[in-house]
Design a protein around this motif. Structure first.
Motif, PDB file in Angstrom:
ATOM      1  N   THR A 111       5.564   2.060  13.174  1.00  0.00           N
ATOM      2  CA  THR A 111       4.210   2.457  13.115  1.00  0.00           C
ATOM      3  C   THR A 111       3.816   2.658  11.586  1.00  0.00           C
ATOM      4  OG1 THR A 111       4.273   3.729  15.140  1.00  0.00           O
ATOM      5  CG2 THR A 111       2.403   4.131  13.612  1.00  0.00           C
ATOM      6  N   MET A 112       4.659   2.956  10.970  1.00  0.00           N
ATOM      7  CA  MET A 112       4.535   3.217   9.290  1.00  0.00           C
ATOM      8  C   MET A 112       4.240   1.775   8.534  1.00  0.00           C
ATOM      9  SD  MET A 112       4.063   6.239   9.159  1.00  0.00           S
ATOM     10  CE  MET A 112       3.755   6.660  11.017  1.00  0.00           C
ATOM     11  N   ALA A 113       5.350   1.082   9.220  1.00  0.00           N
ATOM     12  CA  ALA A 113       5.093  -0.522   8.715  1.00  0.00           C
ATOM     13  C   ALA A 113       3.911  -1.162   8.890  1.00  0.00           C
ATOM     14  CB  ALA A 113       6.230  -1.155   9.235  1.00  0.00           C
ATOM     15  N   GLY A 114       3.357  -0.750  10.253  1.00  0.00           N
ATOM     16  CA  GLY A 114       2.183  -1.373  10.726  1.00  0.00           C
ATOM     17  C   GLY A 114       0.946  -0.667   9.773  1.00  0.00           C
ATOM     18  N   LEU A 115       0.900   0.325   9.316  1.00  0.00           N
ATOM     19  CA  LEU A 115       0.088   1.082   8.450  1.00  0.00           C
ATOM     20  C   LEU A 115      -0.113   0.453   7.101  1.00  0.00           C
ATOM     21  CD1 LEU A 115       0.508   4.907   9.126  1.00  0.00           C
ATOM     22  CD2 LEU A 115      -1.508   3.455   9.809  1.00  0.00           C
ATOM     23  N   SER A 124      -8.367  -0.747   7.697  1.00  0.00           N
ATOM     24  CA  SER A 124      -8.162   0.555   7.802  1.00  0.00           C
ATOM     25  C   SER A 124      -6.813   0.862   8.506  1.00  0.00           C
ATOM     26  CB  SER A 124      -9.373   1.151   8.387  1.00  0.00           C
ATOM     27  OG  SER A 124      -9.072   2.611   8.754  1.00  0.00           O
ATOM     28  N   PRO A 125      -5.998   1.676   7.816  1.00  0.00           N
ATOM     29  CA  PRO A 125      -4.835   2.256   8.582  1.00  0.00           C
ATOM     30  C   PRO A 125      -5.140   3.086   9.485  1.00  0.00           C
ATOM     31  CG  PRO A 125      -4.486   2.543   6.172  1.00  0.00           C
ATOM     32  CD  PRO A 125      -5.800   2.136   6.319  1.00  0.00           C
ATOM     33  N   TYR A 132      -3.983   2.394  19.069  1.00  0.00           N
ATOM     34  CA  TYR A 132      -2.747   2.679  19.921  1.00  0.00           C
ATOM     35  C   TYR A 132      -2.689   3.847  20.371  1.00  0.00           C
ATOM     36  CZ  TYR A 132      -1.940  -1.874  17.651  1.00  0.00           C
ATOM     37  OH  TYR A 132      -1.518  -3.128  17.366  1.00  0.00           O
ATOM     38  N   GLY A 133      -3.878   4.928  20.467  1.00  0.00           N
ATOM     39  CA  GLY A 133      -3.730   6.209  20.621  1.00  0.00           C
ATOM     40  C   GLY A 133      -3.696   7.308  19.838  1.00  0.00           C
TER      41      GLY A 133
END
Length: 181
Positions: A111-115, A124-125, A132-133
């Motif tokens: 998730t952090m990598a995706g941000l 926009s992160p 994803y919720g």
């Protein structure tokens, strides 16, 4: 066609509060402490405990705004040297997050990598994550670690321990002057 994750649709959130928290973490590390000073940590804890759900979401959105602004600055800096920000920053930050298993559970790292990738590609992160919720409690420390590592990376690149926070504070100050002047 505009993306639903376009930053123009994202709430900026409480960038000032998010910046205060990250700045206190940076100062603690630069002062050689692995922890924030007890009195400073108590103030942060009191502040975060006083937030209602809407204010907490604003701090989360503010943290995502910091990630976006830091990645935008890094993208420009790396492009000036014909380098790709995602290839240059994301693997190193992921490796750093993996070395923090007490604060960053392995399942939070994607998730952090995706941000970071979202921000590095101009999305926009906050809006990227929202699709994803809701945020989970287990993502709070990794989110803080991610924005901390970005700020520290910028400070190392500029050889200035206050550059990242000063850049954001200057942008906030400029926005206030534009809005009220």
């Amino acid at each position: 066609m505009s993306s639903p994750c376009d930053p123009q649709h994202a709430p900026a959130g409480d960038v000032g509060a998010a910046l205060m928290i990250i700045d206190s973490r940076l100062k603690a590390v630069y002062d050689g402490r692995t922890e924030t000073a007890p009195e400073q940590q108590q103030l942060i804890d009191q502040f975060t405990a006083s937030l209602d759900p809407e204010e907490a979401r604003a701090v989360l959105d503010g943290t995502c705004t910091l990630i976006f602004m830091f990645m935008r600055w890094l993208r420009m800096a790396y492009e000036d040297h014909d380098k790709d920000v995602i290839a240059s920053v994301v693997p190193n930050l992921v490796a750093a997050l993996r070395m923090m298993p007490k604060s960053v559970p392995p399942e939070a790292i994607p998730t952090m990598a995706g941000l970071l990738v979202a921000a590095g590609t101009g999305l926009s992160p906050s809006l990227w994550r929202r699709q994803y919720g809701d945020w989970t409690k287990d993502e709070m420390n990794p989110l803080e670690a991610t924005v901390f590592l970005l700020a520290e990376h910028i400070n190392r690149l500029t050889d200035d321990r206050d550059f990242a926070t000063r850049m954001i504070a200057d942008a906030l100050s400029s926005a206030d002057q534009d809005g009220h002047g």
